[in-house]
Motif scaffolding. Structure first.
Motif, PDB file in Angstrom:
ATOM      1  N   UNK A 126      50.661  33.173  45.569  1.00  0.00           N
ATOM      2  CA  UNK A 126      49.444  33.277  46.368  1.00  0.00           C
ATOM      3  C   UNK A 126      48.247  32.803  45.554  1.00  0.00           C
ATOM      4  N   UNK A 127      47.396  31.938  46.115  1.00  0.00           N
ATOM      5  CA  UNK A 127      46.206  31.500  45.392  1.00  0.00           C
ATOM      6  C   UNK A 127      45.326  32.688  45.010  1.00  0.00           C
ATOM      7  N   UNK A 128      44.692  32.582  43.856  1.00  0.00           N
ATOM      8  CA  UNK A 128      43.883  33.705  43.369  1.00  0.00           C
ATOM      9  C   UNK A 128      42.807  33.198  42.432  1.00  0.00           C
ATOM     10  N   UNK A 129      41.786  34.012  42.242  1.00  0.00           N
ATOM     11  CA  UNK A 129      40.762  33.711  41.257  1.00  0.00           C
ATOM     12  C   UNK A 129      41.395  33.663  39.863  1.00  0.00           C
ATOM     13  N   UNK A 130      40.849  32.816  39.000  1.00  0.00           N
ATOM     14  CA  UNK A 130      41.337  32.754  37.635  1.00  0.00           C
ATOM     15  C   UNK A 130      42.631  31.996  37.476  1.00  0.00           C
ATOM     16  N   UNK A 131      42.972  31.118  38.432  1.00  0.00           N
ATOM     17  CA  UNK A 131      44.163  30.293  38.282  1.00  0.00           C
ATOM     18  C   UNK A 131      43.992  29.348  37.094  1.00  0.00           C
ATOM     19  N   UNK A 132      45.092  28.824  36.546  1.00  0.00           N
ATOM     20  CA  UNK A 132      44.979  27.893  35.418  1.00  0.00           C
ATOM     21  C   UNK A 132      44.065  26.720  35.741  1.00  0.00           C
ATOM     22  N   UNK A 133      43.478  26.123  34.722  1.00  0.00           N
ATOM     23  CA  UNK A 133      42.507  25.052  34.913  1.00  0.00           C
ATOM     24  C   UNK A 133      43.121  23.813  35.553  1.00  0.00           C
ATOM     25  N   UNK A 134      44.434  23.568  35.298  1.00  0.00           N
ATOM     26  CA  UNK A 134      45.031  22.416  35.971  1.00  0.00           C
ATOM     27  C   UNK A 134      45.010  22.651  37.485  1.00  0.00           C
ATOM     28  N   UNK A 135      45.086  21.570  38.243  1.00  0.00           N
ATOM     29  CA  UNK A 135      44.957  21.678  39.692  1.00  0.00           C
ATOM     30  C   UNK A 135      45.983  22.650  40.263  1.00  0.00           C
ATOM     31  N   UNK A 164      35.367  18.882  43.468  1.00  0.00           N
ATOM     32  CA  UNK A 164      35.176  20.099  44.258  1.00  0.00           C
ATOM     33  C   UNK A 164      36.226  20.221  45.365  1.00  0.00           C
ATOM     34  N   UNK A 165      36.900  21.369  45.405  1.00  0.00           N
ATOM     35  CA  UNK A 165      37.879  21.671  46.452  1.00  0.00           C
ATOM     36  C   UNK A 165      37.755  23.153  46.779  1.00  0.00           C
ATOM     37  N   UNK A 166      38.004  23.495  48.024  1.00  0.00           N
ATOM     38  CA  UNK A 166      37.937  24.899  48.436  1.00  0.00           C
ATOM     39  C   UNK A 166      39.104  25.210  49.351  1.00  0.00           C
ATOM     40  N   UNK A 167      39.507  26.456  49.324  1.00  0.00           N
ATOM     41  CA  UNK A 167      40.588  26.944  50.188  1.00  0.00           C
ATOM     42  C   UNK A 167      40.072  28.171  50.922  1.00  0.00           C
ATOM     43  N   UNK A 168      40.195  28.153  52.235  1.00  0.00           N
ATOM     44  CA  UNK A 168      39.711  29.260  53.062  1.00  0.00           C
ATOM     45  C   UNK A 168      40.834  29.756  53.953  1.00  0.00           C
ATOM     46  N   UNK A 200      37.081  28.444  45.481  1.00  0.00           N
ATOM     47  CA  UNK A 200      36.491  27.127  45.228  1.00  0.00           C
ATOM     48  C   UNK A 200      36.808  26.714  43.809  1.00  0.00           C
ATOM     49  N   UNK A 201      37.229  25.439  43.663  1.00  0.00           N
ATOM     50  CA  UNK A 201      37.480  24.842  42.344  1.00  0.00           C
ATOM     51  C   UNK A 201      36.593  23.622  42.199  1.00  0.00           C
TER      52      UNK A 201
END
Length: 313
Positions: A180-189, A272-276, A266-267
């Motif tokens: 599941x996507x989350x805050x603090x994911x690794x810096x790579x995409x 810039x990319x965002x997931x909602x 948001x990354x």
């Protein structure tokens, strides 16, 4: 299931079902749980109680064999045509129907576990089905994959999420189990940035049965199929915001068109990319999406809202 044992149907031999019966798989039916139960032996008569359990086990086994016969007939006669055999929306509908009628001391989690194994067995009958997940056998994704699709479904592990997506895109695996996507994911995409949409779509959230109300999925199932609405769904959207589109502004833009975000990531690196995530099932041609002020927006899929182990008080 009701807390009183209903009278099971008389055991019948497992015969190849007719083509007309094959349609039963596509139309869930229900029987009233209010039928009067048979008289049970006295509590102290253990031999009679065990005999009653044996009789019920035999009847349940007969029905399981009949169900498997229908699945095998559908596979042999290609009853589904070109439609995919894996339909997570229908699977969610089956489980919700059973949970809605369930009663008695048997935990809801046991009902889901039993039917998940039955559904996974039916999938295996329809054709090759295997899973891919990142990490190790002890990792969260692998454990959720096993819990949802069963211990007998082949699972291959890969070192990175991108390699897992490649396996599904190439046909090496049927489904991917992604964190599941989350805050603090690794810096790579993160994988949701790399995912090839609309060819690949999020089609399920895991686990389907949450431990508590309001719990979020720990992983998502990604597959090369189109998700189906179940009546209670959530949709994931990927967008390319401008620099001035902060998270509050993105959330406000969604709220303005009647689609408040449940959560938003948001990354900014490298682009810039965002997931909602929004409540409900959105189709790609939903006119509301065209009014959003973003360069590009894509639906990454949808999944059925999870059920909970215990009914709300």
């Amino acid at each position: 299931m009701p807390d009183q044992t209903p009278t099971p149907p008389a055991p019948s031999p497992v015969m190849p079902p007719s083509p007309q019966n094959a349609a039963v798989e596509a139309v869930p039916t229900d029987q009233s749980p209010d039928q009067p139960p048979p008289a049970l032996p006295q509590a102290g008569d253990l031999a009679a109680l065990r005999g009653e359990i044996d009789r019920i086990d035999t009847a349940m086994h007969d029905l399981l064999m009949q169900r498997a016969g229908l699945s095998a007939h559908m596979a042999a006669s290609r009853a589904k045509g070109t439609a995919p055999s894996f339909r997570p929306g229908r699977e969610a509908a089956i489980l919700r129907r059973l949970l809605a009628r369930h009663a008695g001391p048997l935990p809801r989690g046991v009902v889901v576990r039993l039917w998940r194994d039955i559904i996974s067995s039916s999938l295996a009958q329809q054709g090759p089905f295997n899973m891919a997940a990142p990490g190790t056998a002890e990792g969260v994704e692998a454990q959720l994959a096993r819990g949802h699709f069963g211990l007998l479904t082949p699972l291959k592990l890969y070192p990175t999420p991108s390699r897992v997506l490649s396996a599904v895109a190439s046909g090496e695996a049927t489904v991917a189990i992604m964190p599941a996507p989350a805050e603090g994911e690794p810096m790579e995409a993160p994988w949701w940035v790399q995912m090839e949409a609309p060819r690949l779509q999020v089609v399920a959230g895991l686990p389907f049965l949450a431990t508590r109300e309001g719990a979020e999925p720990q992983a998502f199932v990604v597959a090369p199929i189109v998700p189906e609405p179940t009546g209670r769904d959530r949709t994931l959207l990927r967008l390319e915001p401008e620099a001035e589109h902060t998270r509050p502004r993105i959330a406000a833009a969604f709220a303005a068109i009647g689609l408040p975000t449940r959560w938003l990531l948001r990354r900014d690196l490298p682009n810039p990319m965002a997931l909602a995530e929004v409540q409900g099932f959105l189709a790609p041609d939903d006119p509301r999406l065209a009014s959003l002020p973003f360069q590009r927006i894509q639906i990454l899929g949808a999944y059925a809202e999870p059920e909970t182990e215990d009914l709300p008080a």
